[in-house]
Design an enzyme around this catalytic site. Structure first.
Site, short mmCIF file in Angstrom:
data_model
loop_
_atom_site.label_atom_id
_atom_site.label_comp_id
_atom_site.label_asym_id
_atom_site.label_seq_id
_atom_site.Cartn_x
_atom_site.Cartn_y
_atom_site.Cartn_z
N GLY A 17 0.77 -1.24 0.00
CA GLY A 17 0.00 0.00 0.00
C GLY A 17 0.80 1.29 0.00
O GLY A 17 0.29 2.34 0.38
N ASN A 23 1.74 3.01 -2.59
CA ASN A 23 1.12 3.94 -3.55
C ASN A 23 -0.16 4.55 -2.98
O ASN A 23 -0.46 5.71 -3.22
CB ASN A 23 0.87 3.25 -4.89
CG ASN A 23 2.12 3.18 -5.74
OD1 ASN A 23 2.58 4.19 -6.27
ND2 ASN A 23 2.71 2.00 -5.83
N LEU A 42 -3.36 -7.29 -7.69
CA LEU A 42 -2.71 -8.33 -8.49
C LEU A 42 -3.65 -9.18 -9.34
O LEU A 42 -3.21 -9.90 -10.22
CB LEU A 42 -1.88 -9.25 -7.58
CG LEU A 42 -0.72 -8.54 -6.86
CD1 LEU A 42 0.03 -9.51 -5.97
CD2 LEU A 42 0.23 -7.90 -7.87
N LEU A 78 -6.58 -10.15 -12.13
CA LEU A 78 -7.11 -9.62 -13.39
C LEU A 78 -8.55 -9.14 -13.16
O LEU A 78 -9.36 -9.84 -12.55
CB LEU A 78 -7.11 -10.71 -14.46
CG LEU A 78 -7.57 -10.27 -15.86
CD1 LEU A 78 -6.61 -9.26 -16.46
CD2 LEU A 78 -7.70 -11.47 -16.79
N ILE A 79 -8.83 -7.92 -13.62
CA ILE A 79 -10.17 -7.36 -13.43
C ILE A 79 -11.11 -8.00 -14.45
O ILE A 79 -10.84 -7.95 -15.66
CB ILE A 79 -10.11 -5.82 -13.64
CG1 ILE A 79 -9.21 -5.16 -12.60
CG2 ILE A 79 -11.50 -5.21 -13.64
CD1 ILE A 79 -9.79 -5.06 -11.21
N ASN A 137 -4.12 1.76 -13.97
CA ASN A 137 -3.22 0.87 -13.21
C ASN A 137 -1.81 1.44 -13.25
O ASN A 137 -1.42 2.04 -14.26
CB ASN A 137 -3.22 -0.52 -13.85
CG ASN A 137 -2.27 -1.49 -13.15
OD1 ASN A 137 -2.28 -1.61 -11.92
ND2 ASN A 137 -1.44 -2.17 -13.92
N HIS A 163 2.09 0.26 -13.28
CA HIS A 163 2.93 -0.92 -13.53
C HIS A 163 4.39 -0.49 -13.32
O HIS A 163 4.78 0.58 -13.79
CB HIS A 163 2.71 -1.38 -14.98
CG HIS A 163 3.48 -2.61 -15.31
ND1 HIS A 163 3.08 -3.87 -14.91
CD2 HIS A 163 4.66 -2.79 -15.97
CE1 HIS A 163 3.98 -4.76 -15.32
NE2 HIS A 163 4.93 -4.13 -15.98
N ASP A 215 -2.05 -5.37 -18.60
CA ASP A 215 -1.07 -4.35 -18.98
C ASP A 215 -1.14 -3.93 -20.45
O ASP A 215 -0.15 -3.45 -21.01
CB ASP A 215 0.37 -4.83 -18.68
CG ASP A 215 0.53 -5.21 -17.22
OD1 ASP A 215 -0.14 -4.59 -16.37
OD2 ASP A 215 1.32 -6.11 -16.94
N GLU A 221 7.14 5.94 -8.78
CA GLU A 221 5.70 5.61 -8.76
C GLU A 221 4.95 6.60 -7.88
O GLU A 221 3.86 7.06 -8.21
CB GLU A 221 5.48 4.19 -8.20
CG GLU A 221 5.99 3.09 -9.10
CD GLU A 221 5.63 1.71 -8.58
OE1 GLU A 221 4.57 1.53 -7.98
OE2 GLU A 221 6.45 0.79 -8.78
C1 GRF Z 1 4.00 -1.35 -7.19
O1 GRF Z 1 5.32 -1.60 -7.59
C2 GRF Z 1 3.09 -1.22 -8.39
O2 GRF Z 1 3.72 -0.68 -9.50
C3 GRF Z 1 2.73 -2.65 -8.67
O3 GRF Z 1 2.62 -3.26 -7.40
C4 GRF Z 1 3.42 -2.54 -6.46
C5 GRF Z 1 2.52 -2.13 -5.34
O4 GRF Z 1 3.22 -1.53 -4.27
N1 GRF Z 1 1.55 -2.73 -9.51
P1 GRF Z 1 2.42 -0.86 -3.10
O5 GRF Z 1 1.43 -1.89 -2.55
O6 GRF Z 1 1.72 0.35 -3.64
O7 GRF Z 1 3.46 -0.50 -2.07
#
Ligand code: GRF
Length: 195
Positions: A11, A13, A87, A89-90, A104, A106, A147, A176
Protein backbone atom coordinates in the site's frame (compact mmCIF):
# COMPACT_ATOMS: atom_id res chain seq x y z
CA UNK A 1 -13.39 14.04 -7.27
CA UNK A 2 -14.01 10.67 -5.63
CA UNK A 3 -11.76 7.70 -6.29
CA UNK A 4 -11.55 4.05 -5.27
CA UNK A 5 -8.10 2.52 -4.83
CA UNK A 6 -7.62 -1.23 -5.32
CA UNK A 7 -4.70 -2.87 -3.45
CA UNK A 8 -3.35 -6.31 -2.62
CA UNK A 9 -0.49 -5.69 -0.21
CA UNK A 10 1.91 -3.10 1.09
CA UNK A 11 0.00 0.00 0.00
CA UNK A 12 2.84 2.48 -0.45
CA UNK A 13 1.12 3.94 -3.55
CA UNK A 14 -2.11 4.27 -1.57
CA UNK A 15 -0.16 6.23 1.05
CA UNK A 16 1.37 8.42 -1.66
CA UNK A 17 -2.13 9.25 -2.96
CA UNK A 18 -3.65 9.89 0.48
CA UNK A 19 -0.66 12.00 1.60
CA UNK A 20 -0.25 13.86 -1.71
CA UNK A 21 -0.13 17.62 -1.42
CA UNK A 22 -1.42 18.19 -4.97
CA UNK A 23 -4.50 16.02 -4.36
CA UNK A 24 -5.31 17.35 -0.88
CA UNK A 25 -8.82 18.82 -0.67
CA UNK A 26 -9.48 17.90 -4.32
CA UNK A 27 -9.38 14.13 -4.69
CA UNK A 28 -10.95 11.91 -2.02
CA UNK A 29 -10.21 8.20 -1.56
CA UNK A 30 -13.75 7.05 -0.73
CA UNK A 31 -13.02 3.34 -0.54
CA UNK A 32 -10.07 0.96 -0.64
CA UNK A 33 -10.81 -2.41 -2.22
CA UNK A 34 -8.72 -5.56 -1.93
CA UNK A 35 -8.86 -9.18 -3.00
CA UNK A 36 -7.50 -9.92 0.49
CA UNK A 37 -9.38 -9.96 3.81
CA UNK A 38 -6.46 -8.17 5.41
CA UNK A 39 -3.26 -6.51 4.18
CA UNK A 40 -1.05 -3.57 5.29
CA UNK A 41 -2.83 -1.30 2.79
CA UNK A 42 -6.15 -2.03 4.54
CA UNK A 43 -4.63 -1.22 7.93
CA UNK A 44 -3.44 2.12 6.59
CA UNK A 45 -6.88 2.86 5.06
CA UNK A 46 -8.62 2.05 8.35
CA UNK A 47 -6.18 4.26 10.26
CA UNK A 48 -7.37 7.09 7.99
CA UNK A 49 -11.06 6.17 8.43
CA UNK A 50 -11.38 5.18 4.78
CA UNK A 51 -13.95 2.44 4.06
CA UNK A 52 -12.57 -0.92 2.97
CA UNK A 53 -14.15 -3.71 0.96
CA UNK A 54 -12.94 -7.18 0.01
CA UNK A 55 -13.91 -8.37 -3.43
CA UNK A 56 -14.11 -12.07 -4.07
CA UNK A 57 -15.27 -14.37 -6.81
CA UNK A 58 -16.46 -16.68 -4.06
CA UNK A 59 -19.46 -16.24 -1.83
CA UNK A 60 -17.40 -15.65 1.31
CA UNK A 61 -18.87 -13.81 4.30
CA UNK A 62 -17.87 -10.14 4.53
CA UNK A 63 -16.93 -9.95 0.84
CA UNK A 64 -18.67 -8.60 -2.24
CA UNK A 65 -18.75 -10.01 -5.76
CA UNK A 66 -17.45 -7.96 -8.71
CA UNK A 67 -21.07 -7.36 -9.78
CA UNK A 68 -21.94 -6.02 -6.35
CA UNK A 69 -18.75 -3.96 -6.30
CA UNK A 70 -19.53 -2.29 -9.65
CA UNK A 71 -23.00 -1.37 -8.34
CA UNK A 72 -21.57 0.00 -5.05
CA UNK A 73 -18.95 2.13 -6.84
CA UNK A 74 -21.52 3.45 -9.35
CA UNK A 75 -24.05 4.25 -6.62
CA UNK A 76 -21.41 6.04 -4.54
CA UNK A 77 -20.35 8.38 -7.33
CA UNK A 78 -16.81 7.08 -7.84
CA UNK A 79 -15.18 9.04 -10.68
CA UNK A 80 -12.03 6.94 -11.13
CA UNK A 81 -10.77 3.52 -10.05
CA UNK A 82 -7.03 3.33 -9.40
CA UNK A 83 -5.29 -0.05 -9.27
CA UNK A 84 -2.24 0.43 -7.04
CA UNK A 85 -0.67 -2.97 -6.57
CA UNK A 86 -3.87 -4.96 -7.22
CA UNK A 87 -2.71 -8.33 -8.49
CA UNK A 88 -5.88 -9.96 -9.81
CA UNK A 89 -7.11 -9.62 -13.39
CA UNK A 90 -10.17 -7.36 -13.43
CA UNK A 91 -13.14 -9.25 -14.96
CA UNK A 92 -14.41 -7.89 -18.29
CA UNK A 93 -17.95 -7.78 -16.91
CA UNK A 94 -16.83 -5.46 -14.08
CA UNK A 95 -15.18 -3.10 -16.60
CA UNK A 96 -18.42 -3.05 -18.64
CA UNK A 97 -20.66 -2.40 -15.64
CA UNK A 98 -18.53 0.32 -14.07
CA UNK A 99 -19.46 3.90 -15.00
CA UNK A 100 -15.90 5.25 -14.77
CA UNK A 101 -12.40 4.60 -16.07
CA UNK A 102 -9.87 2.27 -14.45
CA UNK A 103 -6.14 3.01 -14.39
CA UNK A 104 -3.22 0.87 -13.21
CA UNK A 105 0.37 1.56 -12.21
CA UNK A 106 2.93 -0.92 -13.53
CA UNK A 107 6.56 -0.87 -12.30
CA UNK A 108 8.28 -0.89 -15.72
CA UNK A 109 8.27 1.01 -18.99
CA UNK A 110 5.40 -0.62 -20.90
CA UNK A 111 4.95 -2.09 -23.45
CA UNK A 112 8.12 -3.90 -22.30
CA UNK A 113 7.97 -6.11 -19.21
CA UNK A 114 4.18 -6.38 -19.05
CA UNK A 115 1.70 -9.22 -19.27
CA UNK A 116 0.75 -12.27 -17.25
CA UNK A 117 3.23 -13.11 -14.49
CA UNK A 118 4.93 -9.72 -14.81
CA UNK A 119 4.31 -8.30 -11.36
CA UNK A 120 6.38 -7.46 -8.30
CA UNK A 121 9.99 -8.62 -8.36
CA UNK A 122 9.43 -10.68 -11.54
CA UNK A 123 9.43 -7.38 -13.41
CA UNK A 124 12.58 -6.01 -11.78
CA UNK A 125 14.42 -9.35 -12.14
CA UNK A 126 13.67 -9.33 -15.88
CA UNK A 127 14.77 -5.70 -16.26
CA UNK A 128 18.00 -6.38 -14.30
CA UNK A 129 18.82 -9.47 -16.43
CA UNK A 130 18.23 -7.50 -19.63
CA UNK A 131 20.92 -4.96 -18.76
CA UNK A 132 18.58 -2.07 -19.67
CA UNK A 133 19.84 1.33 -18.55
CA UNK A 134 16.39 2.82 -17.94
CA UNK A 135 13.27 1.65 -16.16
CA UNK A 136 10.38 3.46 -14.49
CA UNK A 137 6.67 3.21 -13.77
CA UNK A 138 3.90 3.39 -16.38
CA UNK A 139 0.29 4.36 -15.73
CA UNK A 140 -2.18 2.95 -18.25
CA UNK A 141 -5.89 2.35 -18.76
CA UNK A 142 -7.12 -1.07 -17.74
CA UNK A 143 -8.79 -3.28 -20.30
CA UNK A 144 -9.46 -6.98 -20.46
CA UNK A 145 -5.80 -7.98 -21.03
CA UNK A 146 -2.99 -7.60 -18.46
CA UNK A 147 -1.07 -4.35 -18.98
CA UNK A 148 -2.36 -3.75 -22.53
CA UNK A 149 -4.64 -0.73 -22.11
CA UNK A 150 -3.54 2.60 -23.60
CA UNK A 151 -0.53 4.18 -21.91
CA UNK A 152 -1.25 7.44 -20.11
CA UNK A 153 2.19 8.40 -18.77
CA UNK A 154 5.52 7.05 -17.61
CA UNK A 155 8.44 8.37 -15.60
CA UNK A 156 11.81 6.99 -16.70
CA UNK A 157 14.64 6.60 -14.20
CA UNK A 158 18.32 5.85 -14.82
CA UNK A 159 19.11 2.39 -13.41
CA UNK A 160 22.57 2.03 -14.96
CA UNK A 161 24.21 2.08 -11.51
CA UNK A 162 21.73 -0.34 -9.90
CA UNK A 163 23.51 -3.44 -8.64
CA UNK A 164 20.48 -5.64 -8.00
CA UNK A 165 16.79 -6.06 -8.87
CA UNK A 166 16.00 -4.73 -5.37
CA UNK A 167 17.84 -1.49 -6.14
CA UNK A 168 15.86 -1.12 -9.36
CA UNK A 169 12.62 -1.77 -7.43
CA UNK A 170 13.33 1.03 -4.99
CA UNK A 171 14.39 3.51 -7.71
CA UNK A 172 11.18 2.75 -9.62
CA UNK A 173 8.96 2.85 -6.50
CA UNK A 174 10.22 6.33 -5.66
CA UNK A 175 9.03 7.44 -9.12
CA UNK A 176 5.70 5.61 -8.76
CA UNK A 177 4.90 7.76 -5.74
CA UNK A 178 5.45 10.88 -7.87
CA UNK A 179 3.80 9.69 -11.10
CA UNK A 180 0.56 8.22 -9.77
CA UNK A 181 -0.62 11.33 -7.85
CA UNK A 182 0.33 13.48 -10.88
CA UNK A 183 -1.75 11.35 -13.25
CA UNK A 184 -4.70 11.39 -10.83
CA UNK A 185 -4.33 15.17 -10.64
CA UNK A 186 -4.60 15.35 -14.45
CA UNK A 187 -7.82 13.32 -14.24
CA UNK A 188 -9.04 15.79 -11.60
CA UNK A 189 -8.33 18.74 -13.93
CA UNK A 190 -10.31 17.01 -16.72
CA UNK A 191 -13.10 16.19 -14.29
CA UNK A 192 -13.30 19.84 -13.19
CA UNK A 193 -13.48 20.89 -16.86
CA UNK A 194 -16.47 18.61 -17.36
CA UNK A 195 -18.31 19.87 -14.23
C1 GRF B 1 4.00 -1.35 -7.19
O1 GRF B 1 5.32 -1.60 -7.59
C2 GRF B 1 3.09 -1.22 -8.39
O2 GRF B 1 3.72 -0.68 -9.50
C3 GRF B 1 2.73 -2.65 -8.67
O3 GRF B 1 2.62 -3.26 -7.40
C4 GRF B 1 3.42 -2.54 -6.46
C5 GRF B 1 2.52 -2.13 -5.34
O4 GRF B 1 3.22 -1.53 -4.27
N1 GRF B 1 1.55 -2.73 -9.51
P1 GRF B 1 2.42 -0.86 -3.10
O5 GRF B 1 1.43 -1.89 -2.55
O6 GRF B 1 1.72 0.35 -3.64
O7 GRF B 1 3.46 -0.50 -2.07
Amino acid sequence: MNIAVFVSGRGSNLRAIVNSGILAGKVFVKVVVSDKISCPAFEFARSKNIDTLTVSGKNTPDTVTYDELAAILNENGIHLVVLAGFLKLIPAEFIRKLNCKIINIHPALLPSYGGKGMYGMNVHNAVFSSGDKMSGPTVHYVNEQYDEGAIIANLPVDISNAKSPDEIASLVLEKEHILLPEVIYDFYLNWIDGN
